[in-house]
Design a protein around this motif. Structure first.
Motif, short mmCIF file in Angstrom:
data_model
loop_
_atom_site.label_atom_id
_atom_site.label_comp_id
_atom_site.label_asym_id
_atom_site.label_seq_id
_atom_site.Cartn_x
_atom_site.Cartn_y
_atom_site.Cartn_z
N LEU A 68 3.51 0.14 10.06
CA LEU A 68 2.50 -0.18 9.04
C LEU A 68 1.07 0.00 9.55
N LYS A 69 0.91 0.62 10.73
CA LYS A 69 -0.43 0.75 11.32
C LYS A 69 -1.40 1.48 10.38
N GLU A 70 -0.98 2.57 9.81
CA GLU A 70 -1.85 3.32 8.89
C GLU A 70 -2.19 2.50 7.65
N THR A 71 -1.22 1.75 7.17
CA THR A 71 -1.45 0.92 5.99
C THR A 71 -2.44 -0.19 6.29
N HIS A 72 -2.37 -0.76 7.49
CA HIS A 72 -3.36 -1.78 7.88
C HIS A 72 -4.76 -1.19 7.84
N VAL A 73 -4.92 0.02 8.34
CA VAL A 73 -6.23 0.67 8.35
C VAL A 73 -6.72 0.89 6.93
N ILE A 74 -5.84 1.38 6.07
CA ILE A 74 -6.22 1.64 4.68
C ILE A 74 -6.62 0.35 3.98
N VAL A 75 -5.77 -0.65 4.06
CA VAL A 75 -6.02 -1.91 3.35
C VAL A 75 -7.27 -2.59 3.89
N LEU A 76 -7.42 -2.65 5.20
CA LEU A 76 -8.59 -3.29 5.77
C LEU A 76 -9.87 -2.56 5.38
N SER A 77 -9.87 -1.24 5.47
CA SER A 77 -11.07 -0.48 5.11
C SER A 77 -11.42 -0.64 3.64
N LEU A 78 -10.44 -0.50 2.77
CA LEU A 78 -10.72 -0.62 1.34
C LEU A 78 -11.13 -2.04 0.96
N THR A 79 -10.56 -3.02 1.62
CA THR A 79 -10.93 -4.41 1.32
C THR A 79 -12.35 -4.71 1.76
N VAL A 80 -12.73 -4.25 2.94
CA VAL A 80 -14.10 -4.48 3.41
C VAL A 80 -15.09 -3.75 2.52
#
Length: 147
Positions: A68-80
């Motif tokens: 899920l590493k890529e998904t963490h990056v996506i979700v964190l970036s979009l959330t911020v």
């Protein structure tokens, strides 16, 4: 219906009330990202971990989470990035108050430009917002374009 705390009237709790609404608003699309990503974790890796004696926690920690590493990056970036777009919620829920307890950069820019007629200061705040979002968005875009 919740007695005791006046969520949007108390300066100590107003930002917490807005934060709860913001998290509730974003939780749905974050869960969709994670649901799709979890379904793409290879089942043969999970089976191999199970054959090696890994329990549920071990499979999650050593197979699912790295997947899920890529998904963490996506979700964190979009959330911020979407965190800088809370103007509509704060404006409609508290109008930046009580006092200035829920004032964020977006509402501060709006009030400086359109309420106090301080267009230069409001424009400077807008540039600060744009620079912060670009600093976060450019690495996100670069990482996604490599994939």
């Amino acid at each position: 219906g919740l007695d005791g705390v006046r969520w949007l009237e108390d300066p100590a709790w107003a930002l917490v009330g807005v934060l709860i609404v913001t998290v509730w608003k974003a939780a749905g699309w974050c869960m969709i990202f994670y649901l799709v990503a979890i379904r793409q974790v290879p089942s043969d890796l999970l089976e191999a971990a199970e054959l090696d004696g890994a329990g549920a926690w071990g499979k999650f920690r050593h197979v699912t989470l790295p997947g899920l590493k890529e998904t963490h990056v996506i979700v964190l970036s979009l959330t911020v990035i979407s965190g800088f777009k809370v103007f509509d919620l704060i404006y409609t829920m508290t109008y930046g108050g009580p006092g200035r307890s829920t004032q964020v950069l977006g509402t501060w820019m709006y009030f400086q430009t359109f309420q106090y007629y301080n267009a230069g200061y409001g424009s400077a705040v807008a540039w600060v917002i744009a620079i912060i979002v670009l600093v976060i968005a450019i690495p996100y875009i670069r990482r996604m374009s490599r994939s």
